[in-house]
Design a protein around this motif. Structure first.
Motif, mmCIF file in Angstrom:
data_model
loop_
_atom_site.group_PDB
_atom_site.id
_atom_site.type_symbol
_atom_site.label_atom_id
_atom_site.label_comp_id
_atom_site.label_asym_id
_atom_site.label_seq_id
_atom_site.Cartn_x
_atom_site.Cartn_y
_atom_site.Cartn_z
ATOM 1 N N ALA A 154 0.838 -1.204 0.000
ATOM 2 C CA ALA A 154 0.000 0.000 0.000
ATOM 3 C C ALA A 154 0.871 1.251 0.000
ATOM 4 C CB ALA A 154 -0.935 -0.010 1.208
ATOM 5 N N CYS A 155 1.979 1.230 0.765
ATOM 6 C CA CYS A 155 2.906 2.377 0.767
ATOM 7 C C CYS A 155 3.528 2.569 -0.621
ATOM 8 C CB CYS A 155 4.008 2.161 1.796
ATOM 9 S SG CYS A 155 3.437 2.117 3.509
ATOM 10 N N ALA A 156 3.837 1.459 -1.291
ATOM 11 C CA ALA A 156 4.497 1.513 -2.597
ATOM 12 C C ALA A 156 3.545 1.868 -3.728
ATOM 13 C CB ALA A 156 5.156 0.167 -2.894
ATOM 14 N N PHE A 158 12.375 5.922 -11.667
ATOM 15 C CA PHE A 158 13.542 5.902 -10.782
ATOM 16 C C PHE A 158 14.753 6.614 -11.387
ATOM 17 C CE2 PHE A 158 11.071 2.366 -9.022
ATOM 18 C CZ PHE A 158 11.130 2.673 -7.672
ATOM 19 N N GLU A 159 14.602 7.150 -12.602
ATOM 20 C CA GLU A 159 15.713 7.872 -13.215
ATOM 21 C C GLU A 159 15.961 9.160 -12.438
ATOM 22 O OE1 GLU A 159 17.263 8.591 -17.745
ATOM 23 O OE2 GLU A 159 15.118 8.406 -17.371
ATOM 24 N N ASN A 160 17.198 9.399 -12.074
ATOM 25 C CA ASN A 160 17.573 10.577 -11.280
ATOM 26 C C ASN A 160 16.844 10.619 -9.932
ATOM 27 O OD1 ASN A 160 19.215 11.542 -13.442
ATOM 28 N ND2 ASN A 160 17.376 12.370 -14.427
ATOM 29 N N SER A 161 16.440 9.456 -9.442
ATOM 30 C CA SER A 161 15.741 9.380 -8.160
ATOM 31 C C SER A 161 16.742 9.022 -7.060
ATOM 32 C CB SER A 161 14.643 8.320 -8.224
ATOM 33 O OG SER A 161 14.126 8.051 -6.935
ATOM 34 N N SER A 162 16.511 9.549 -5.873
ATOM 35 C CA SER A 162 17.396 9.254 -4.733
ATOM 36 C C SER A 162 16.878 8.067 -3.904
ATOM 37 C CB SER A 162 17.512 10.488 -3.834
ATOM 38 O OG SER A 162 16.229 10.847 -3.325
ATOM 39 N N ILE A 163 15.788 7.462 -4.337
ATOM 40 C CA ILE A 163 15.201 6.352 -3.585
ATOM 41 C C ILE A 163 16.106 5.120 -3.664
ATOM 42 C CG2 ILE A 163 13.268 4.709 -3.532
ATOM 43 C CD1 ILE A 163 11.443 6.992 -4.342
ATOM 44 N N THR A 164 16.394 4.533 -2.508
ATOM 45 C CA THR A 164 17.300 3.376 -2.433
ATOM 46 C C THR A 164 16.619 2.232 -1.686
ATOM 47 O OG1 THR A 164 18.293 3.989 -0.310
ATOM 48 C CG2 THR A 164 19.233 4.997 -2.295
ATOM 49 N N ASN A 218 13.516 5.372 2.685
ATOM 50 C CA ASN A 218 12.404 5.889 1.882
ATOM 51 C C ASN A 218 11.194 5.007 2.164
ATOM 52 O OD1 ASN A 218 15.079 5.906 -0.134
ATOM 53 N ND2 ASN A 218 14.053 7.878 0.082
ATOM 54 N N PHE A 219 10.243 5.519 2.917
ATOM 55 C CA PHE A 219 9.182 4.658 3.446
ATOM 56 C C PHE A 219 8.071 4.391 2.442
ATOM 57 C CE2 PHE A 219 11.570 6.366 6.906
ATOM 58 C CZ PHE A 219 11.747 5.254 7.728
ATOM 59 N N GLU A 220 8.194 4.977 1.256
ATOM 60 C CA GLU A 220 7.290 4.623 0.165
ATOM 61 C C GLU A 220 7.846 3.452 -0.644
ATOM 62 O OE1 GLU A 220 9.246 7.204 0.457
ATOM 63 O OE2 GLU A 220 9.546 8.317 -1.419
ATOM 64 N N PHE A 221 9.010 2.948 -0.236
ATOM 65 C CA PHE A 221 9.679 1.856 -0.954
ATOM 66 C C PHE A 221 10.387 0.981 0.072
ATOM 67 C CE2 PHE A 221 13.414 0.333 -3.541
ATOM 68 C CZ PHE A 221 12.687 -0.417 -4.457
ATOM 69 N N LEU A 222 9.737 -0.136 0.456
ATOM 70 C CA LEU A 222 10.228 -0.938 1.580
ATOM 71 C C LEU A 222 10.362 -2.418 1.225
ATOM 72 C CD1 LEU A 222 7.902 0.642 4.309
ATOM 73 C CD2 LEU A 222 10.379 0.988 4.130
ATOM 74 N N PRO A 223 11.034 -2.762 0.121
ATOM 75 C CA PRO A 223 11.125 -4.184 -0.229
ATOM 76 C C PRO A 223 11.898 -5.012 0.781
ATOM 77 C CG PRO A 223 12.578 -2.874 -1.617
ATOM 78 C CD PRO A 223 11.727 -1.903 -0.862
ATOM 79 N N PHE A 224 12.766 -4.369 1.574
ATOM 80 C CA PHE A 224 13.538 -5.100 2.594
ATOM 81 C C PHE A 224 13.210 -4.610 4.002
ATOM 82 C CE2 PHE A 224 16.002 -5.349 -1.335
ATOM 83 C CZ PHE A 224 16.258 -6.715 -1.406
ATOM 84 N N CYS A 254 2.393 9.646 -3.236
ATOM 85 C CA CYS A 254 3.850 9.544 -3.378
ATOM 86 C C CYS A 254 4.274 9.170 -4.790
ATOM 87 C CB CYS A 254 4.399 8.492 -2.414
ATOM 88 S SG CYS A 254 4.117 8.860 -0.675
ATOM 89 N N TRP A 255 3.383 8.514 -5.526
ATOM 90 C CA TRP A 255 3.753 7.981 -6.834
ATOM 91 C C TRP A 255 2.746 8.438 -7.897
ATOM 92 C CZ3 TRP A 255 8.304 5.389 -6.655
ATOM 93 C CH2 TRP A 255 8.690 4.837 -5.432
#
Length: 493
Positions: free
Chosen positions: A389-391, A408-414, A419-425, A396-397
Motif C-alpha cells: 500500500a505504501c508503494a 527511478f531515473e535521477n531518483s534518490s530512492i534506495t 524511503n518509506f514509500e519503498f520498503l522491499p527489505f 507519493c507515486w
C-alpha cells in the motif's frame, strides 16, 4: 415458540457473547477506526486469502491510513501510508521492535531465534551484527560469485536444450535461486541438501497457510488435538538430526580457503571465536540456516519471475533493458563492473520490487502502550505494515499501479529503508540484513538471461493477455507460472 426452544436460543446467545468477550478482551475507546466486527471472528472474513494486501488497502482507503482490525482474539493495527510507516519503523521503532508469538516459528526456528523472528534484545543485536559484518558483507557476497556463475551455466545448458519451446520460467528460477542459496549456506558437499530444501518449502507453506489458531492463541491446544503440532514437531526433529550432523561435518573439515567459507563455516567460526558479547548456540545457528533456506529463495525467485512478467507484457521495456545489457557487456561473461553500469536494468528491478514486493512486512508487537497519529495502541497489539500500500500510495507515486521503470531515473530512492514509500527489505532495527545477497542474485540472473536469450510468448499469446493476477504466500506470485520461449542469441553457452 416452545419455552424450551426460547431457553435454548437465549443460552446460545449468552454462550456466543461470553466467548466473544473472553476471546477479544477489552479495547480502549481511542483505538484507530476500522470496519465493523462480527462476534467471535471479528474481521477475519475481510482478509482475502489470495491477496490480503489489496483488501487491506481498500479498507484503509475507507477507514484511514491507521486502521484497527479484530482478527479473532488478536487486536491488530494496519499501517498503510509511508508517513505512518515511518512513525512505526523509525520514530517509534524501539517500541515496535518485537514480534508476536507464533507457533510455527517457535517450533521450526528453535524458539523463534532466527533473525527475522527473534524478539529485540541483546541476542538479536548480536545476530544482526554478525549478519551485517560477516554473513552478508559486500566482501562475502562477492565471494559467492563463482556459485552464481556455475549455476547460471547450468541454466544456459537447460535453455539451450529447449530453445524454441516454452519453459516453465518459475520452476527454472526457483531451482536456480535455490541452488545458489543452498550452496552458499550449506557448502558444496551436503548429502541431505535436497531434504533440507524440501523442508524449507514445507516451512514456507506452514508459515503462509491460513492457521486459525494464529488468531486464537488461547485455543492453541487445538493444534495438539488436530495433530498439526505433532506433524510439525516430527518434521523439526528430523531436521534437527540432519542439521546437527551438518554442523559436525563442518567442524571436522575446516575450510582451507577463507574466500570459500559457506555461511555455516562463518557462523561456526564466529561462535568459536569467543569474541561475542552474547554467546550463540548450535540451535541458534540451525535457526539461521533454516531462515536462509526459506527467506533466501522465495523473495529472489519471485522478483526474477515478476520482472520477466512485466518485461514480456511491455516489449519496449524488454527491448530497452536488453539493449543496455548487450551494449555494456563485452563478450559472453558479465562482470560485477558491468552490472554497476546497467542503470536501466536496475530501474526495472526497482520498479518490480515496488509493485511486487513482500506485500506485508513481518508483524510487529509493542510491549507498552503507545500513541500513533493521535490514537492509542495498547500494549501487545499486533502491527502490520502494508508495504505494498505504501508503494502504491497515489500521494507519493504518479500512476502508482503502472509499471514505469523510468520513474527511478535521477531518483534518490534506495533499498536502504530510508524511503518509506519503498520498503522491499523493510526498515529500521528489523530491516532484512540480506539485501546485498538478494540483489546480487537477482541482478546477475536477470542480466544473464537478457544477454544470452531473446524471449517470446508461446502460442501467439499477446503481451496484454499475460495474466497478472497474483496470490500470496509470504511473497506474491503470478497466479499462473510464467511460460515463455527462449531463443539463443549467442550460440551454445
Amino acid at each position: 415458540m416452545e419455552p424450551s426452544t426460547i431457553l435454548s436460543v437465549v443460552v446460545s446467545l449468552l454462550v456466543v457473547v461470553t466467548c466473544w468477550v473472553l476471546l477479544t478482551g477489552k479495547t480502549k475507546e481511542n483505538m484507530p477506526p476500522g470496519p465493523p466486527k462480527l462476534p467471535i471472528i471479528g474481521n477475519i472474513h475481510q482478509l482475502d486469502k489470495q491477496t490480503p494486501h489489496r483488501n487491506l488497502r481498500n479498507l484503509a482507503r475507507k477507514y484511514g491510513p491507521i486502521m484497527h482490525l479484530q482478527l479473532g482474539q488478536v487486536s491488530t493495527v494496519v499501517i498503510s501510508t509511508p508517513k505512518l510507516a515511518q512513525e512505526i519503523l523509525k520514530i517509534q521503532d524501539l517500541c515496535f521492535a518485537n514480534r508476536p508469538a507464533a507457533t510455527t516459528p517457535q517450533i521450526f526456528f528453535y524458539k523463534a531465534t532466527s533473525i527475522g523472528w527473534a524478539n529485540y534484545g541483546s541476542y538479536l543485536r548480536e545476530m544482526k551484527k554478525i549478519a551485517t559484518l560477516e554473513l552478508f558483507s559486500t566482501l562475502k557476497v562477492k565471494s559467492f560469485s563463482y556459485i552464481r556463475e556455475t549455476e547460471l551455466t547450468r541454466v544456459f545448458k537447460f535453455l539451450d536444450s529447449c530453445c524454441g519451446t516454452p519453459v516453465n520460467f518459475r520452476e527454472m528460477t526457483v531451482e536456480l535461486v535455490n541452488n545458489i542459496v543452498s550452496r552458499a549456506t550449506l557448502g558444496e558437499v551436503c548429502k541431505d541438501r535436497q531434504y533440507l530444501v524440501d523442508s524449507a518449502f514445507y516451512m514456507l507453506k506452514t508459515f503462509s497457510a491460513f492457521n486459525l489458531f494464529n488468531y486464537y492463541p488461547r485455543l492453541n491446544f487445538l493444534n495438539v488435538i488436530t495433530g498439526k503440532k505433532a506433524q510439525w514437531l516430527k518434521r523439526h526433529k528430523e531436521l534437527d538430526i540432519i542439521l546437527q550432523k551438518l554442523l559436525e561435518e563442518h567442524r571436522s573439515r575446516p575450510c582451507s580457503r577463507a574466500d570459500h567459507e559457506d555461511l555455516v563455516d562463518v557462523l561456526l567460526r564466529v561462535k568459536d571465536s569467543g569474541d561475542l558479547e552474547f554467546p550463540i548456540t548450535d540451535d541458534n545457528i540451525k535457526a539461521i540456516i533454516l531462515e536462509m533456506l526459506t527467506a533466501g529463495t522465495s523473495s529472489s525467485s519471485m522478483t526474477i519471475e515478476w520482472a520477466f512478467c512485466e518485461m514480456m507484457r511491455n516489449p519496449k521495456i524488454m527491448k530497452k533493458a536488453q539493449s543496455e545489457v548487450r551494449e555494456v557487456v563485452k563478450g559472453n561473461t558479465i562482470t560485477e563492473a558491468d552490472i554497476q553500469s546497467m542503470h536501466y536494468m536496475k530501474m526495472v528491478i526497482k520498479e518490480t520490487m515496488r509493485l511486487h514486493c513482500v506485500p506485508i512486512l513481518l508483524p510487529r508487537l509493542n510491549l507498552k502502550d503507545c500513541v500513533v497519529n493521535g490514537y492509542d495502541i495498547p500494549a501487545k497489539t499486533t502491527v502490520l505494515i502494508n508495504a505494498w500500500a505504501c508503494a502504491t500510495d497515489p500521494n507519493c507515486w504518479e500512476h502508482p499501479d503502472c509499471f514505469i521503470p523510468e520513474r527511478f531515473e535521477n531518483s534518490s530512492i534506495t533499498y536502504s529503508g530510508t524511503n518509506f514509500e519503498f520498503l522491499p527489505f523493510g526498515a529500521g532495527r528489523r530491516m532484512c540484513p540480506g539485501v546485498n545477497f538478494g540483489l546480487a542474485t537477482v541482478e546477475y540472473a536477470i542480466a544473464n538471461l537478457l544477454l544470452h536469450y531473446d524471449w517470446k510468448l508461446p502460442n501467439d499469446i499477446k503481451p496484454h493477455d499475460i495474466d497478472m493476477r497474483e496470490f500470496t504466500r509470504i511473497s506474491t506470485l503470478p497466479i499462473h507460472p510464467l511460460q515463455i520461449v527462449p531463443i539463443s542469441v549467442s550460440g551454445p553457452n
